[in-house]
Scaffold this motif. Structure first.
Motif, PDB file in Angstrom:
ATOM      1  N   ASN A 215       0.801  -1.216   0.000  1.00 17.52           N
ATOM      2  CA  ASN A 215       0.000   0.000   0.000  1.00 17.52           C
ATOM      3  C   ASN A 215       0.843   1.280   0.000  1.00 17.52           C
ATOM      4  O   ASN A 215       0.380   2.331   0.394  1.00 17.52           O
ATOM      5  CB  ASN A 215      -1.007   0.007   1.156  1.00 17.52           C
ATOM      6  N   ASN A 216       2.104   1.164  -0.436  1.00 13.99           N
ATOM      7  CA  ASN A 216       2.964   2.342  -0.576  1.00 13.99           C
ATOM      8  C   ASN A 216       2.720   2.972  -1.944  1.00 13.99           C
ATOM      9  O   ASN A 216       2.523   2.265  -2.928  1.00 13.99           O
ATOM     10  CB  ASN A 216       4.441   1.945  -0.467  1.00 13.99           C
ATOM     11  N   PRO A 217       2.746   4.310  -2.011  1.00 12.82           N
ATOM     12  CA  PRO A 217       2.512   4.961  -3.301  1.00 12.82           C
ATOM     13  C   PRO A 217       3.645   4.691  -4.290  1.00 12.82           C
ATOM     14  O   PRO A 217       4.816   4.606  -3.914  1.00 12.82           O
ATOM     15  CB  PRO A 217       2.437   6.443  -2.949  1.00 12.82           C
ATOM     16  N   VAL A 218       3.274   4.541  -5.553  1.00  6.70           N
ATOM     17  CA  VAL A 218       4.218   4.380  -6.659  1.00  6.70           C
ATOM     18  C   VAL A 218       3.978   5.554  -7.599  1.00  6.70           C
ATOM     19  O   VAL A 218       2.837   5.809  -7.990  1.00  6.70           O
ATOM     20  CB  VAL A 218       3.971   3.055  -7.417  1.00  6.70           C
ATOM     21  N   ASN A 219       5.044   6.273  -7.943  1.00  6.50           N
ATOM     22  CA  ASN A 219       4.936   7.394  -8.865  1.00  6.50           C
ATOM     23  C   ASN A 219       6.309   7.597  -9.496  1.00  6.50           C
ATOM     24  O   ASN A 219       7.189   8.172  -8.867  1.00  6.50           O
ATOM     25  CB  ASN A 219       4.459   8.651  -8.143  1.00  6.50           C
ATOM     26  N   GLU A 220       6.490   7.090 -10.726  1.00  7.82           N
ATOM     27  CA  GLU A 220       7.806   7.133 -11.363  1.00  7.82           C
ATOM     28  C   GLU A 220       7.695   7.451 -12.841  1.00  7.82           C
ATOM     29  O   GLU A 220       6.729   7.062 -13.495  1.00  7.82           O
ATOM     30  CB  GLU A 220       8.496   5.770 -11.258  1.00  7.82           C
ATOM     31  N   LEU A 221       8.720   8.120 -13.350  1.00  8.85           N
ATOM     32  CA  LEU A 221       8.893   8.253 -14.788  1.00  8.85           C
ATOM     33  C   LEU A 221       9.581   6.984 -15.276  1.00  8.85           C
ATOM     34  O   LEU A 221      10.568   6.552 -14.686  1.00  8.85           O
ATOM     35  CB  LEU A 221       9.748   9.467 -15.125  1.00  8.85           C
ATOM     36  N   VAL A 222       9.054   6.377 -16.324  1.00  9.48           N
ATOM     37  CA  VAL A 222       9.587   5.116 -16.853  1.00  9.48           C
ATOM     38  C   VAL A 222       9.656   5.215 -18.372  1.00  9.48           C
ATOM     39  O   VAL A 222       9.212   6.205 -18.962  1.00  9.48           O
ATOM     40  CB  VAL A 222       8.696   3.928 -16.442  1.00  9.48           C
ATOM     41  N   HIS A 223      10.194   4.184 -19.005  1.00 10.71           N
ATOM     42  CA  HIS A 223      10.154   4.131 -20.462  1.00 10.71           C
ATOM     43  C   HIS A 223       9.721   2.749 -20.918  1.00 10.71           C
ATOM     44  O   HIS A 223       9.886   1.770 -20.201  1.00 10.71           O
ATOM     45  CB  HIS A 223      11.492   4.536 -21.094  1.00 10.71           C
ATOM     46  N   THR A 224       9.144   2.722 -22.108  1.00 12.25           N
ATOM     47  CA  THR A 224       8.707   1.447 -22.672  1.00 12.25           C
ATOM     48  C   THR A 224       9.863   0.784 -23.398  1.00 12.25           C
ATOM     49  O   THR A 224      10.666   1.449 -24.043  1.00 12.25           O
ATOM     50  CB  THR A 224       7.544   1.627 -23.661  1.00 12.25           C
ATOM     51  N   LEU A 225       9.935  -0.526 -23.265  1.00  9.38           N
ATOM     52  CA  LEU A 225      10.875  -1.334 -24.027  1.00  9.38           C
ATOM     53  C   LEU A 225      10.142  -2.043 -25.161  1.00  9.38           C
ATOM     54  O   LEU A 225      10.693  -2.210 -26.241  1.00  9.38           O
ATOM     55  CB  LEU A 225      11.570  -2.335 -23.109  1.00  9.38           C
ATOM     56  N   ASP A 226       8.910  -2.458 -24.896  1.00  9.97           N
ATOM     57  CA  ASP A 226       8.039  -3.097 -25.886  1.00  9.97           C
ATOM     58  C   ASP A 226       6.607  -2.742 -25.535  1.00  9.97           C
ATOM     59  O   ASP A 226       6.285  -2.583 -24.358  1.00  9.97           O
ATOM     60  CB  ASP A 226       8.145  -4.636 -25.834  1.00  9.97           C
ATOM     61  N   ILE A 227       5.751  -2.675 -26.561  1.00 12.30           N
ATOM     62  CA  ILE A 227       4.316  -2.550 -26.299  1.00 12.30           C
ATOM     63  C   ILE A 227       3.576  -3.526 -27.195  1.00 12.30           C
ATOM     64  O   ILE A 227       4.053  -3.908 -28.260  1.00 12.30           O
ATOM     65  CB  ILE A 227       3.770  -1.118 -26.495  1.00 12.30           C
ATOM     66  N   THR A 228       2.417  -3.948 -26.726  1.00 13.04           N
ATOM     67  CA  THR A 228       1.508  -4.784 -27.493  1.00 13.04           C
ATOM     68  C   THR A 228       0.131  -4.145 -27.374  1.00 13.04           C
ATOM     69  O   THR A 228      -0.055  -3.210 -26.584  1.00 13.04           O
ATOM     70  CB  THR A 228       1.464  -6.223 -26.935  1.00 13.04           C
ATOM     71  N   PRO A 229      -0.851  -4.639 -28.117  1.00  7.73           N
ATOM     72  CA  PRO A 229      -2.179  -4.043 -27.996  1.00  7.73           C
ATOM     73  C   PRO A 229      -2.721  -4.052 -26.564  1.00  7.73           C
ATOM     74  O   PRO A 229      -3.458  -3.153 -26.178  1.00  7.73           O
ATOM     75  CB  PRO A 229      -3.041  -4.918 -28.913  1.00  7.73           C
ATOM     76  N   ASN A 230      -2.319  -5.035 -25.756  1.00 10.14           N
ATOM     77  CA  ASN A 230      -2.860  -5.117 -24.394  1.00 10.14           C
ATOM     78  C   ASN A 230      -1.782  -5.275 -23.328  1.00 10.14           C
ATOM     79  O   ASN A 230      -2.032  -5.800 -22.260  1.00 10.14           O
ATOM     80  CB  ASN A 230      -3.860  -6.280 -24.292  1.00 10.14           C
ATOM     81  N   GLY A 231      -0.572  -4.802 -23.603  1.00 11.40           N
ATOM     82  CA  GLY A 231       0.474  -4.952 -22.602  1.00 11.40           C
ATOM     83  C   GLY A 231       1.699  -4.123 -22.914  1.00 11.40           C
ATOM     84  O   GLY A 231       1.738  -3.398 -23.905  1.00 11.40           O
ATOM     85  N   ALA A 232       2.679  -4.241 -22.024  1.00  6.05           N
ATOM     86  CA  ALA A 232       3.917  -3.489 -22.210  1.00  6.05           C
ATOM     87  C   ALA A 232       5.025  -4.096 -21.366  1.00  6.05           C
ATOM     88  O   ALA A 232       4.768  -4.767 -20.369  1.00  6.05           O
ATOM     89  CB  ALA A 232       3.728  -2.029 -21.803  1.00  6.05           C
TER      90      ALA A 232
END
Length: 105
Positions: free
Chosen positions: A10-27
């Motif tokens: 229950n700790n907050p998550v808030n980060e800048l990230v980058h994509t390595l791969d994407i799919t129609p329903n995932g990443a």
């Protein structure tokens, strides 16, 4: 892009990230410093879209404090606003998640 939400503790998550791969329903995301667990739910902000995902696998990168994660969309349909067609990639993610959860040596 940015991820936000709460981890299993229950700790907050808030980060800048980058994509390595994407799919129609995932990443597959990189540059994550927060320890996430399979099943954690996140919101990924991409342009003006806020897309809900579930973490399906986590990989620690050796020699760094970074992680890569595999995400599966929680909504069906067009998550990204892009035309993506990758047949069989969902099965690849499921197989990879199984290997991460049960490594074979």
């Amino acid at each position: 892009m940015r991820i936000s939400g709460k981890d299993a503790a229950n700790n907050p998550v808030n980060e800048l990230v980058h994509t390595l791969d994407i799919t129609p329903n995932g990443a597959r995301l990189g540059a994550i410093h927060h320890v996430l667990q399979t099943g954690d739910k996140l919101i990924l902000q991409y342009r003006q879209r806020r897309i809900k995902f579930r973490v399906v696998w986590v990989k620690s990168l050796e020699g760094t404090s970074e992680y890569q994660v595999g995400l599966e969309g929680l909504a069906s349909g067009d998550n990204w606003g892009l035309e993506l067609r990758v047949p069989g990639f969902g099965q690849f993610l499921a197989a990879r998640a199984s290997l991460v959860a049960h490594p074979v040596f």
